[in-house]
Design an enzyme around this catalytic site. Structure first.
Site, mmCIF file in Angstrom:
data_model
loop_
_atom_site.group_PDB
_atom_site.id
_atom_site.type_symbol
_atom_site.label_atom_id
_atom_site.label_comp_id
_atom_site.label_asym_id
_atom_site.label_seq_id
_atom_site.Cartn_x
_atom_site.Cartn_y
_atom_site.Cartn_z
ATOM 1 N N LEU A 152 -6.200 -14.807 13.072
ATOM 2 C CA LEU A 152 -7.449 -14.732 12.329
ATOM 3 C C LEU A 152 -7.307 -13.715 11.195
ATOM 4 C CD1 LEU A 152 -9.915 -14.823 15.341
ATOM 5 C CD2 LEU A 152 -9.856 -16.496 13.491
ATOM 6 N N VAL A 194 0.869 -1.169 0.000
ATOM 7 C CA VAL A 194 0.000 0.000 0.000
ATOM 8 C C VAL A 194 0.911 1.226 0.000
ATOM 9 C CG1 VAL A 194 -1.803 1.275 1.216
ATOM 10 C CG2 VAL A 194 -1.783 -1.235 1.292
ATOM 11 N N VAL A 243 -2.473 -3.201 5.148
ATOM 12 C CA VAL A 243 -1.049 -3.534 5.075
ATOM 13 C C VAL A 243 -0.752 -4.871 5.746
ATOM 14 C CG1 VAL A 243 1.287 -2.642 5.353
ATOM 15 C CG2 VAL A 243 -0.602 -1.064 5.115
ATOM 16 N N ILE A 254 -12.972 -21.113 20.464
ATOM 17 C CA ILE A 254 -12.974 -20.489 21.785
ATOM 18 C C ILE A 254 -14.164 -20.968 22.596
ATOM 19 C CG2 ILE A 254 -12.818 -18.310 23.031
ATOM 20 C CD1 ILE A 254 -10.477 -19.032 21.089
#
Length: 591
Positions: free
Chosen positions: A421, A25, A51, A479
């Site tokens: 994640l 970027v 980014v 979780i």
């Protein structure tokens, strides 16, 4: 000599080091570098939407082919801090990527200038080297050193930070005579190899644990040859999955607390000797050291000296590149074979295969909503041995590792140690950029998918198609399962009634609308018999439009996937397979 800006010299070095694509970027503090790329050409650029996404694209690019090094570029301040997660995941998995950041002018570094941050200090713990280059004439040599470091010993990432005035300063540099520096990789000795093979010979029930270092060393063919020569079964780690094909008679299954096979754990527990090559004894592979090591002798081969004895002290350790060690193991074993001195391991290998044939988990469920096990059964039917799978973390990744099949190195592309994640979509884009022809299938739960979903637009813009299997239970499933030990189900539900998509009921986010709004195609499946046809349709859409195609499968809200706290105490939760009809896509279903 030739005068040019330091930024132009850096771009020349990148090209000489084999770089022809970068992910990034642009921004004010890195614009001189972008100006140099534009002027000199030769480096394609993929514009990320975040980014961090660019850093994961670089990871996916590196992980796809031996010798690749992904490059990601960002401006000063938050661009560098956004890249930290990518640097951490690359560092944990021994993946070389180069992050390049812009920086405030040198005279302003101590004045709290706009978007000026000490990224060298921040990135230091998660890189092999992080540096803010303060002298323009040092820029090309900093890049040269970076590539040597990334390729030497245990591979890993580097960050180079370039103040804007450094980028724009003119220096003397001759790109025509530039040559990369040689990489250093430690190698085993003949005496070490002979001792390791002698220890293997003394065992009755030996195993090879094949780690990601074998794939990094591009030595999977040598691993298979060594296993076949000695007759010793192989346990791949999660990062080494694919080093030996899943359908090979000496592939004995994976071991661990989560991403493991019942037969793999049982075989490890039945063994009396383990030779680990290019692995780091990760805790989710071993469980407790006491259970994992009890009654077994260990040889550990690793490229990094400080890995030997880090988790437990092996009976014998060798510091070596995995490929170099396997070359010598093969040399010694061939000589012993010719002399008739190698033990016959046929009975032990047959015992391991019998466990592989019988200790299976059930996948064939007809439930509605869909049980996740059925999704992986259908994936095995739809996607062949050339498929490159991309995944990161969660119940989807754990179940995928338990049920999917991988037949080649670099065909299971997984962020193993960090597991952030959001990694899956940008990594899959990097894989596609590295391999324009492969069938690429990404696998996510709904939360991983939502974390960096904006990167789907990159796939649409730059025509980087892949199939994304999205299993949606509207939960932070892993979780939630971990919270069972605390007797709670707290702050992990993603369910709500979407006023714009009432047909979803309590499943919340309309992923089809999101994906289509980002320029991609998407399908939704609610019944198990729809999964296979949806994959076929996804292939057609991908071929027609050259964009990512999302196949969302609506799962039952709560499924507990097999896992435990020890490799001899795995809680299976679901019923087990009693025959071929319960696990029709298992490798040994027809055995």
């Amino acid at each position: 000599m030739t005068r040019m800006t330091a930024a132009e010299a850096a771009v020349h070095v990148l090209r000489k080091e084999g770089i022809d694509v970068a992910f990034g970027v642009p921004g004010a503090a890195i614009n001189p570098f972008y100006a140099a790329m534009r002027k000199l050409g030769g480096i394609d650029h993929v514009l990320a939407r975040h980014v961090e996404g660019a850093s994961h694209m670089a990871e996916g690019y590196t992980r796809t082919r031996a010798g690749n090094i992904g490059v990601c570029i960002g401006t000063s301040g938050p661009a560098g801090t956004d890249m930290i997660t990518g640097l951490y995941s690359a560092s944990g998995d021994s993946i070389p990527i180069l992050c390049i950041t812009g920086q405030a002018p040198r005279a302003r570094l101590h004045k709290e200038d706009f978007q000026a941050v000490d990224i060298q200090a921040i990135a230091g713990p998660v890189t092999k080297w992080a540096v803010t280059v303060l002298e323009p004439a040092q820029v090309p040599r900093a890049f040269q050193h970076a590539f040597q470091l990334m390729r030497s010993s245990r591979p890993g990432p580097v960050l180079i930070d370039l103040p804007i005035d450094v980028q724009m300063s003119e220096i003397e540099f001759d790109p025509d005579t530039y040559e990369p520096l040689p990489a250093y990789r430690p190698a085993a000795t003949r005496a070490q190899a002979a001792k390791a093979i002698a220890m293997l010979q003394a065992a009755e029930r030996p195993l090879i644990v094949a780690g990601g270092g074998i794939i990094n060393a591009d030595a999977s063919d040598r691993l298979v040859e060594f296993a076949e020569l000695t007759g010793v079964p192989v346990i791949p780690t999660l990062m080494g999955w694919g080093a030996i094909p899943d359908d090979h008679e000496l592939m004995a299954g994976m071991v661990g607390l989560q991403t493991s096979h019942r037969y793999g754990n049982a075989t490890l527990l039945a063994s009396d000797f383990v030779m680990g090559i290019g692995n780091r004894w990760a805790n989710r592979h071993t469980g407790s050291v006491e259970t994992y090591t009890r009654g077994r002798t260990f040889v550990h081969v690793d490229i990094e000296p400080t890995q030997i004895g880090r988790v437990f002290g092996p009976d014998y350790g060798i510091v070596s590149d995995a490929g170099a060690a396997l070359d010598l193991f093969l040399e010694v074993a061939r000589e012993m074979k010719a002399a008739g001195r190698l033990k016959d391991r046929t009975a032990w290998a047959a015992e391991c295969q019998e466990r592989k044939r019988t200790l299976l988990r059930k996948t064939h469920f007809d439930n509605v909503p869909v049980k996740p096990q059925r999704v992986y059964e259908e994936m095995n039917k739809a996607f062949g041995p050339n498929t490159r799978y991309v995944s990161t973390i969660g119940l989807s990744q754990i179940a995928g590792a338990q049920f999917l099949h991988v037949h080649k190195p670099r065909h299971w592309i997984n962020c193993g140690q960090a597991g952030p994640l959001g990694w899956t979509i940008p990594a899959a884009l990097g894989v596609r950029r590295a391999d324009p022809e492969a069938e690429i299938v990404a696998l996510s739960g709904d939360y991983d998918f939502q974390f960096m979903v904006e990167e789907l637009a990159v796939g649409a813009q730059f025509k980087l198609p892949f199939i994304h299997v999205l299993v949606n239970n509207a939960y932070l499933g892993l979780i939630r399962q971990a919270q069972r030990g605390f007797d709670m189900d707290y702050c992990v539900q993603l369910s709500f009634e979407n006023v714009n998509a009432t047909e979803l009921g309590e499943y919340g986010v309309d992923h089809l609308a999101v994906a289509e709004g980002l320029g991609c195609k998407a399908l939704r499946v609610t019944r198990p018999e729809q999964i296979g046809p949806a994959f076929a349709q996804a292939r057609e859409l991908m071929a027609e439009h050259r964009v990512p195609v999302v196949v969302e499968v609506i799962l039952e809200r709560v499924t507990n996937i097999a896992m435990g706290t020890e490799i001899d105490a795995i809680n299976e939760f679901e019923e087990l397979a009693e025959g071929v009809t319960d696990a029709p896509s298992a490798i040994t279903a027809t055995a």
